[in-house]
Structures are given as C-alpha cells and as structure tokens.
Design a protein around this motif. Structure first.
Motif, mmCIF file in Angstrom:
data_model
loop_
_atom_site.group_PDB
_atom_site.id
_atom_site.type_symbol
_atom_site.label_atom_id
_atom_site.label_comp_id
_atom_site.label_asym_id
_atom_site.label_seq_id
_atom_site.Cartn_x
_atom_site.Cartn_y
_atom_site.Cartn_z
ATOM 1 N N VAL A 1 35.568 35.565 41.651
ATOM 2 C CA VAL A 1 36.144 36.676 42.418
ATOM 3 C C VAL A 1 37.530 36.924 41.824
ATOM 4 N N TYR A 2 37.751 38.122 41.287
ATOM 5 C CA TYR A 2 39.057 38.440 40.699
ATOM 6 C C TYR A 2 40.096 38.653 41.799
ATOM 7 N N GLY B 1 39.791 41.227 44.346
ATOM 8 C CA GLY B 1 38.685 41.123 45.297
ATOM 9 C C GLY B 1 37.325 41.428 44.691
ATOM 10 N N HIS C 1 34.004 40.933 43.084
ATOM 11 C CA HIS C 1 33.129 39.758 42.969
ATOM 12 C C HIS C 1 32.289 39.925 41.695
ATOM 13 N N SER D 1 35.848 30.781 40.101
ATOM 14 C CA SER D 1 36.206 30.603 41.521
ATOM 15 C C SER D 1 35.366 29.491 42.135
#
Lengths: 335, 253
Positions: free
Chosen positions: A37-38, A41, A43, A82
């Motif tokens: 997830v950057y 936000g 995904h 993540s």
C-alpha cells in the motif's frame, strides 16, 4: 549479436553457479501474501502469492497500473513491502538481502543511465556495485554478446535508444546473476533489435538463468514464455503454462465467405450458434479448439448442413485466438 | 563489509570529479584567490594585525573552511541526487550493499575531494601570505572531520532534495551566510557584545575557531568546545542518515 561470445558467457555463468545442482523443480522465487500500500493509499499489491521455477521464462502480463512493476520492485528491493514475504533461492529478500540481491539482475523499464559515463565504465561499475571483483574478460564477453564491444569507449549520451537498452542489459548481466528481471525489455526498440533480444533471453535461459519479464507486447510473451502470469488490480489472476493456457482458453473461428448474402442464419443451422457478419456475406463459426479431433467432425457436419440448406461459399479461413485475445478476455472478465 | 561496492562508488564519484575538473577544482581556487585579493589586499591593508597575525594570514583558515563547507555539501548532495534524478539509483537500491557501504562510498568521495580542495587552497594561500601551522595534526583532524561531517550533511540534502533548486537552497541560504557570520573574516572580539553573544549560537564559529587555532594558536572559543560541536554535528548527521535509510525516506516508496 555474437552467438559465440554468448555461448562463452553462458559457459562462464554455469561454472560460476554454486547452485547449479539444485533441483529444477524447487522455486527460485517464492512470493507469499505480498502486500503493498503506497503512502497515498493506493493498494498496488493485494496478498500476491507466486512461485517462479528455476530456469524458466516467466512472463508477467497486465494492463497499466496492474502492479507488475511494483511486484518486481519489491522483489528487487526498490520498494518496501507492506506485508508478506519474498524468498529468493531460499533467502528472505529483506533479512538476507545481500544473498538474495546478489542473485538478481534487473533491467528497468526506463532508460536510466549515467549519461556521461562510457559503456565500459558503467558496466564495470555495476559489477563492482554487486560486490564482484573486477573481471575485464567477463565484461568483454557481455559486451560482445550484446554487440556493444565496438561502443565500449562511447559515452552513453551518444548511443541510440536501442543501444542504451542493451547497455542496461549488459549492466544487469555484469555480475553473473542467476535470475534476470526484464521490465518491458523491448519497449520502444525496433523489430530487429527486439528479435535479437529475444534470442539473447532464450540463450540466457538455456544457460540456466531464470527470466522474469513484464511486457505489453503479448507477442513477446507468446513467443518466449514458458509460463504466463496475469496480474490485474494488484492480484494474480492466473498463472499457467503458456501452451496449456492457449489450449485451455484458446478458441478457433471458421469464417465462410458466402456467394450470396443472407438476411439471417437459417433455422436449420441454429445448433451451430453461427454469426452473420459483413452485411450477411460472412458466416462465422466459433468452436472449441482444445478438444483434439472434435473440431474436425463438427466442421464436417456444418459444411454438410450448409450444402443441404443450399448455402454456397467462395472462400473460407480459420483463426486461432492469440494470447492477446485471451489476455483481453481475462482482464475484461475480472474488472 | 564488502569493499568492492564501496570502491566502485568511490571510484565512480572521483571519476566524475575528474570529468568536471574545471568546475570541481579550478573554480573554487579562483574564487579563493579573489577573496584574497579583495579581503586580504584591499581590506587587509586597512586592518592591523589581529592577535599578532596579519589580516591576510588570519583569514586563511576561514577561507579554507568556507570552501570546505560549501564544497563538501555540494559534492555529496549532487553525488546522491543525480542518480535519483536520472533514475539510475535503482541499481544502488537493488545491489547487495549495506547502507553503511553506500554512505562510505559517496561521503568518502565527497570528503576526499573537499580535503584535496582545502589543501590546494592552502597551497594557493601560500602564494599570497606567509603561512604557519602551529598544530598540523589538529589542522588535518579539523579538515577531515569537517569535510566528513558536511559531506554527510550534503548526503542528507541530496536525499531530501526533489529538484535542483532545493539542492542549492541549503548551501546558498544556510551554509554560506553562517560561514560569513561565523568569524571567517574577523575575530568575534571585534563585534559589539550583543553580536558576540549571538554569534556563539552559530555552529560554524566553532569550526572556524578550532581550525584557526590549529594554524595560529588563537581562537574565539575553546578547542574542546570546537571539537565537541563538530562531533555532535557528526553524530546528528549520522542519526538522520540512519533514519532515512531505515524508513526509505525519499529513496524507497
């Protein structure tokens, strides 16, 4: 490109491979539950599970923004995951990053080079950066195999786009990797160079190097890959042997060019689910090309029924769905 | 530690210096010579000796320090910023190389260049004024510590900067003013008391003062204060870089 040099290069790679005796069936890369997830936000990867077999050419297909580059970037250490785990030849790519990364060569999508460096220096730099002692003979073999030897003293800024891409491949091969990631390797290169690169990739595979490539050119995957993975929306949609995928999802079409156009498909032919095209002058019959032998009998029956219905045709041709058709159908299906 | 990657980065950075020799070496030497002409000859003729040292000689440590700070920051920041800008940083991040090795390669090269430059400026100064170095070992210690510390700062700036404008921001708006106001060209005893107090908050004062002490045995602050200040700054820079690598700040999304 110089095939003899490439053979020498392969020979040298084999000799330098400490894992040459490992089982071919053992996955060289195991990805499990990989999530990204950057910060904004987005995904990009959703619990991706994927195994890459030792020595195969694996093509990762997907539309723009599907997560192809993110996946490669996480495996190569360019992007922090993540969640989840990546193992490269058994080494965790975060905890055992030295061992894991030493096995990998990466050819990025963008033509990113130190513009003012010479070809020789930049390729030698890459070898040193990956912790290998200087080996001018190996660098020479790599450059010759990629037809860069004559350009070795040229600055990168003076090279064409295709040559720069070859330099990126040379850099990735400089440290004798056992796994090679090619992110859109032939984007923007001409047909001749593309075919040359395909040859190089195949020869590398023959030497035992595992190749993972992402591409927008379905033709490229169709031409080269042993297995194909499709990623869409950050999820692996499908992983399949290319041949099996073509068999499983491939369909065939028979197009009949009629002497006289039809207003509608005759009721007597309703069972064949025929389509009328080209203002009624073409009849299209789509059938399952995966069941060997079946198609022959169904076509024979169709042609007999056409004759019985008094429908004459002047020409016909058949077409098998390409990987591109399969890919488009798959992505459409899942979105 | 694997020395091959360190050597590769170091050699590539030093090669870049050689390619841009005019900008890297000649330009700062010319600038320094101009400082000597303007400050040493024009202004120096109107200022008597400072604590027994001629004004021309007095400003030598300050001038070297000015170049050392700006060049260390500039070299190191450009060294790591350019791969980010060109995209070739992918190779650094995907290589089996530790953060410590990356820092040693880039900062080592930037500091080496600055030290060489400092010594060239010192030799150049010898043509303009008679020089004496009372504590040569301390002089070298300050030279190396300052070059390394400010190269670390430059490395931080190079990672932080997302454009060429930001790359120039800190050297132009912070380092140069602090150096000019940090006693490079005067003793703080020459300032009114309030300015003397304010100047004590300028970290560069401690570097210039310590460096000048190593030349002439005179200083605005104690030697220990100078050494402590530079070591604290060194530790601070190392901590920031460790945090940047740990979090992937502006390096890894």
């Amino acid at each position: 490109m110089d095939p003899s040099s490439l053979n020498d290069l392969h020979q040298a790679s084999r000799l330098n491979d400490p894992d040459a005796s490992r089982s071919v069936a053992e996955p060289v890369i195991s990805i499990s539950g990989l999530d990204k997830v950057y910060a904004g936000g987005f995904h990009a990867l959703k619990a991706v599970d994927l195994s890459i077999r030792r020595g195969e050419i694996f093509a990762l297909l997907g539309p723009n923004g599907a997560g192809k580059t993110t996946l490669i970037s996480v495996v190569c250490g360019l992007v922090n995951p993540s969640g989840g785990e990546v193992r490269v030849d058994g080494f965790d790519n975060v905890r055992d990053y030295r061992q894991a990364r030493a096995l990998i060569g990466l050819v990025p999508q963008e033509l990113t080079n130190e513009a003012f460096e010479t070809v020789w220096n930049t390729v030698s730099f890459s070898r040193g950066l990956f912790g290998k002692s200087p080996d001018p003979a190996h660098i020479e073999r790599v450059l010759k195999s990629l037809a860069l030897w004559d350009k070795r003293n040229n600055r990168l800024i003076t090279l064409s786009g295709g040559m720069k891409r070859r330099v990126l491949i040379a850099k990735a091969l400089s440290h004798e990797p056992r796994i090679l990631f090619l992110d859109e390797p032939t984007a923007g290169v001409d047909v001749e160079l593309r075919r040359d690169m395909w040859d190089v990739v195949r020869q590398l595979r023959d030497s035992g190097v595992t190749i993972i490539l992402t591409t927008h050119y379905i033709e490229e995957a169709e031409e080269m890959a042993d297995r194909i993975g499709v990623i869409n929306g950050g999820q692996i949609v499908l992983v399949e042997e290319k041949a099996a995928l073509m068999r499983k999802l491939g369909s065939k079409q028979l197009t009949l060019h009629l002497h006289a156009p039809l207003a509608e498909v005759p009721v007597a032919l309703a069972d064949y689910d025929l389509q009328l095209a080209a203002d009624g002058s073409e009849l299209i019959y789509t059938y399952d090309g995966t069941r060997d032998g079946d198609e022959g009998s169904s076509i024979t029956a169709l042609l007999g029924d056409l004759d019985a219905a008094g429908i004459a045709f002047k020409d016909l041709h058949t077409r098998q769905s390409s990987l591109e058709d399969i890919f488009v159908d798959l992505v459409k299906e899942r979105t | 530690m694997n020395l091959f990657p360190v050597r590769a980065i170091y050699a590539a950075e030093m090669a870049r210096t050689r390619r841009t020799l005019l900008q890297s070496i000649v330009s700062p030497v010319i600038s320094t010579s101009l400082y000597f002409v303007v400050f040493g000859a024009a202004i120096g003729s109107r200022i008597s000796e400072i604590e027994g040292v001629s004004y021309g000689a007095f400003i030598v440590p300050g001038l070297i320090m000015l170049m050392l700070l700006t060049q260390s920051v500039s070299n190191a920041s450009f060294g790591i910023f350019f791969p980010k800008f060109s995209g070739s940083i992918y190779e650094l991040l995907s290589a089996p190389i530790s953060h410590v090795e990356i820092v040693i390669g880039y900062v080592g090269a930037a500091a080496t260049k600055s030290i060489v430059l400092g010594l060239i400026i010192l030799a150049t100064a010898g043509f303009f004024v008679p020089l004496e170095i009372a504590h040569p070992l301390w002089m070298l210690t300050f030279l190396v510590l300052t070059a390394v510390t400010f190269s670390l700062l430059g490395f931080i700036i190079g990672i932080w900067a997302d454009g060429f404008d930001k790359l120039q921001l800190v050297p132009l708006l912070v380092i140069t003013p602090l150096t000019f106001l940090g006693g490079s060209f005067y003793s703080i005893d020459m300032l009114p008391p309030i300015w003397q107090t304010l100047t004590l908050f300028n970290p560069v004062l401690y570097l210039v003062s310590g460096f000048r002490w190593s030349f002439y045995g005179i200083s605005d602050v104690s030697l220990m204060a100078s050494v402590t200040m530079i070591l604290v700054f060194l530790a601070l820079c190392l901590a920031v870089i460790a945090w940047m690598f740990r979090t992937g700040y502006r390096l890894k999304p």
